[in-house]
Design a protein around this motif. Structure first.
Motif: not given
Length: 62
Positions: A14-21, A36-51
């Motif tokens: 669940g750490l990823c959920e905390e980083a990118a709910p 969603r699997e496809e992300i845009d630039a506005s979600d890139a930082a959150a997605a990277s943090a989750a990973a």
């Protein structure tokens, strides 16, 4: 860009959920669900943090 989930590797910490709910959550059975699997630039930082915080490297950004 997209989020790639290695479902067999995911242990439901669940750490990823905390980083990118806004992008993902754990369901009632502890399975990770991507909103969603496809992300845009506005979600890139959150997605990277989750990973980055995933202790079993079940997520990657492609």
């Amino acid at each position: 860009m997209r989020i790639v989930l290695d479902r067999p590797r995911c242990e439901g910490h669940g750490l990823c959920e905390e980083a990118a709910p806004q992008l993902m959550h754990l369901d009632d059975e502890g399975e990770l669900v991507l909103h969603r699997e496809e992300i845009d630039a506005s979600d890139a930082a959150a997605a990277s943090a989750a990973a980055r915080v995933c202790p079993v490297a079940a997520l990657r950004i492609a």
